[in-house]
Motif scaffolding. Structure first.
Motif, short mmCIF file in Angstrom:
data_model
loop_
_atom_site.label_atom_id
_atom_site.label_comp_id
_atom_site.label_asym_id
_atom_site.label_seq_id
_atom_site.Cartn_x
_atom_site.Cartn_y
_atom_site.Cartn_z
N ARG A 195 135.92 35.34 -29.14
CA ARG A 195 135.80 34.86 -27.77
C ARG A 195 135.13 33.49 -27.71
O ARG A 195 135.46 32.67 -26.85
N SER A 196 134.18 33.25 -28.60
CA SER A 196 133.48 31.98 -28.60
C SER A 196 134.05 30.99 -29.61
O SER A 196 133.52 29.89 -29.78
N ALA A 197 135.15 31.38 -30.29
CA ALA A 197 135.78 30.54 -31.32
C ALA A 197 134.77 30.13 -32.39
O ALA A 197 134.75 28.98 -32.84
N THR A 198 133.90 31.07 -32.79
CA THR A 198 132.92 30.81 -33.84
C THR A 198 133.59 31.03 -35.19
O THR A 198 133.97 32.15 -35.53
N TRP A 199 133.74 29.96 -35.95
CA TRP A 199 134.41 30.06 -37.25
C TRP A 199 133.59 30.96 -38.18
O TRP A 199 132.38 30.77 -38.34
N THR A 200 134.28 31.93 -38.78
CA THR A 200 133.60 33.02 -39.49
C THR A 200 134.16 33.21 -40.88
O THR A 200 135.39 33.18 -41.07
N GLY A 237 148.59 22.97 -33.77
CA GLY A 237 149.63 23.47 -32.87
C GLY A 237 149.15 24.50 -31.88
O GLY A 237 149.94 25.00 -31.07
N GLY A 238 147.88 24.91 -31.98
CA GLY A 238 147.35 25.83 -30.98
C GLY A 238 147.34 27.28 -31.39
O GLY A 238 147.25 28.17 -30.53
N THR A 239 147.47 27.56 -32.68
CA THR A 239 147.36 28.95 -33.15
C THR A 239 146.00 29.51 -32.72
O THR A 239 144.97 28.90 -32.98
N ALA A 240 146.02 30.66 -32.07
CA ALA A 240 144.77 31.19 -31.53
C ALA A 240 143.82 31.62 -32.64
O ALA A 240 142.62 31.38 -32.57
N GLY A 289 137.92 17.03 -32.86
CA GLY A 289 138.29 17.77 -31.66
C GLY A 289 139.69 18.32 -31.69
O GLY A 289 140.25 18.67 -30.64
N GLN A 290 140.31 18.40 -32.87
CA GLN A 290 141.69 18.87 -32.96
C GLN A 290 141.79 20.39 -33.09
O GLN A 290 142.88 20.94 -33.06
N ALA A 291 140.64 21.04 -33.27
CA ALA A 291 140.67 22.50 -33.44
C ALA A 291 140.70 23.23 -32.11
O ALA A 291 141.14 24.38 -32.04
N GLY A 292 140.23 22.57 -31.06
CA GLY A 292 140.25 23.20 -29.74
C GLY A 292 139.52 24.52 -29.72
O GLY A 292 138.39 24.63 -30.20
#
Length: 569
Positions: A280-285, A337-340, A369-372
């Motif tokens: 939910r927070s897009a925290t890279w894990t 490309g926006g892969t979730a 900033g390309q990871a969104g």
């Protein structure tokens, strides 16, 4: 012999100059020491070559007092023609076992030997009494460190005022305040506080760390070493503050299971909840764990729960060896490309240059900033350490794989580990019916209670994947709807005599990991773990770890090959 010497000397003084020899043998029936109280007694044993270093095992010389005691575990007398070997017929011998009074293990034999015509029944009583004295002395020596640590714990001035816990290799002692605060659960958590103790007991200052109690409150704790003459005796854990939890509210609701996932252990549910929060927070894990523990299943379930039907992509680092640039370009394209959710699996196989390229790519995408709102998850498969003989090579202390892992721990915001199935046996009860229903094609198949007990008690070195294969094989052999124990494979990966607790399992795996890293060198493994060599020998025997001896042989001073450097006593 150090433990035997006081009782040995006392017995010899009592017997004076009797025509008797006192013999000590180890648990392998090999003579370790001999004291002749008269020249005639010594000549008798010399004639039959009963000298230090020789073997008295029954398979070697037949029935004899030393070998028979080791076979039966009980004291006995063997005289004259009762010996199988005719060479021993002039001899009469009374032997008694020496036991480890804690584990019950047979450590050796104390025997009194004389000519057949000089034998007296009281010799057996003397052998028993002396063997018992040696057994008591063994216990004193083996637990001297724990006794001294306990005495120091009792002498702590703050013992009655605030919670204190003492940890040694074999002992956990807590005062009443600590029991009220911490309860009788999760004592394995306290081991984490002893990894890097900064002070000695009684010294001011030191690193203060936070731990979570079973009530989900945070408290501050400080660990310190108990040392004497440079030897680590144990660790003292002092709880400093019980009010520190005001920053974190107690959790009133338990973790909820993710839809479609079977498992009910606290670790499994908490890991799933943390992955949902990370999505939910897009925290890279970075997610680590042994093969087959369910890492990707957890990640996919968290993605579906938090992101619905959005794109889920997996890139396997094993495919990068063919064309690293192409593989990196495909990963970058998916992220832009926006892969979730982007999963980078098997990162442990990446060599240091590729690991550095992956880290640089992730850093640049995030910085530009390309990871969104993309959730990037790295997967590292850890070596299996449930048993020595089927273990994969552990990560070396230095080298390519170790550096690869260190690269990735710096590239992600957080690191989670999915524990092996042997740490969360509670999940087996939930996994078995789910796997029978959805994976074996036998939805009506159920387990009898004794079958489920056998499944729960197995060690599962292959984790969930092995459990699924086992259930498939059992279902193929079952002709009804009830799975019975004889339908299961003969070897479920559990060759221990009992089921280990989570703490014991963690200790077992730590010893195996240290032995793998040291290539079987017991002394080096003991130093790595911060325990004595005697302790690691005892643990290896107690856990039944089948660890081979070091392959390198030492050369003796005369240039001939000697025995291996370390041997289990």
């Amino acid at each position: 012999m150090e433990a035997a010497r006081p009782s040995f000397d006392t017995l010899c003084r009592f017997l004076g100059e009797a025509d008797i020899s006192v013999v000590m043998a180890d648990a392998c029936a090999r003579i370790q020491g001999r004291r002749d109280l008269s020249s005639s007694a010594g000549n008798l044993l010399d004639e039959i070559s009963l000298v230090p270093g020789c073997s008295c095992a029954e398979k070697t010389v037949g029935t004899n007092a030393v070998g028979t005691v080791l076979e039966t575990g009980h004291a006995c007398c063997v005289s004259g023609a009762e010996h199988v070997a005719e060479l021993f017929h002039p001899l009469a011998c009374a032997g008694a076992p020496i036991h480890d009074q804690v584990t019950g293990a047979l450590e050796g034999v104390l025997a009194l030997a004389c000519r057949t015509e000089d034998f007296h029944p009281l010799m057996l009583a003397l052998a028993r009494q002396t063997a018992d004295g040696i057994s008591h002395r063994l216990q004193e020596l083996a637990h001297r460190v724990e006794s001294e640590a306990f005495q120091e714990f009792l002498g702590m001035p703050s013992r009655k005022r605030q919670p204190l816990v003492l940890l040694t290799d074999d002992l956990v002692v807590a005062n009443k305040a600590a029991v009220r605060l911490f309860g009788d659960q999760r004592y394995w958590q306290l081991r984490q506080l002893t990894v890097h103790p900064c002070t000695s007991a009684g010294s001011p200052g030191g690193q203060v760390r936070e731990i979570e109690l079973p009530s989900h409150r945070l408290v501050q704790a400080r660990s310190s070493l108990l040392q004497k003459h440079g030897e680590i005796q144990g660790y003292l854990i002092e709880f400093l503050s019980q009010q520190h939890s005001s920053r974190k509210q107690p959790r009133t609701e338990p973790f909820a299971p993710l839809p479609g996932l079977a498992g009910e252990s606290e670790h499994w549910l908490e890991t799933g909840a943390r992955l949902v929060a990370a999505r939910r927070s897009a925290t890279w894990t970075l997610v680590m764990g042994e093969p087959g523990v369910g890492k990707r299943t957890l990640i996919r379930a968290a993605h579906r729960y938090a992101a619905g039907q959005s794109r889920f992509c997996v890139a396997d680092a094993r495919e990068a060896s063919r064309s690293p640039r192409t593989w990196l370009a495909a990963v970058a394209k998916e992220i832009r490309g926006g892969t979730a959710t982007m999963v980078l699996s098997h990162l442990q196989v990446a060599d240091p240059p590729l690991a550095a390229d992956i880290s640089d790519l992730l850093t640049s995408l995030r910085a530009n900033g390309q990871a969104g709102n993309i959730w990037v998850v790295g997967l590292i498969t850890l070596p299996v350490l449930s048993e020595w003989r089927n273990a994969m090579a552990a990560l070396p202390p230095a080298g390519g794989e170790r550096k690869t892992v260190e690269h990735f721990t710096l590239s992600f915001h957080q690191t989670l580990e999915v524990l092996p199935l042997r740490y969360r046996r509670q999940d087996v009860r939930a996994l078995v019916p789910a796997l029978l229903t959805h994976r074996t094609g036998h939805p009506a198949l159920t387990c009898r209670p004794d079958t489920m007990k056998a499944l729960v008690n197995a060690s599962w070195p292959g984790n969930v994947v092995q459990l699924e294969r086992c259930l498939r094989a059992a279902a193929d052999h079952c002709h009804g709807n009830l799975l019975l124990p004889h339908h299961l494979p003969e070897d479920l990966g559990n060759d221990r005599g009992r089921v280990l607790s989570p703490w014991e399992t963690a200790e077992h795996d730590a010893i195996v990991r240290a032995l793998k890293t040291s290539h079987g060198d017991r002394a080096a493994a003991a130093r790595f773990l911060g325990i004595s060599r005697a302790t690691i020998y005892r643990k290896i025997r107690g856990y039944g770890i089948d660890a081979p001896l070091p392959t390198q042989l030492e050369k003796s001073t005369d240039g001939t090959l000697d025995r291996p450097a370390e041997r289990t006593p």
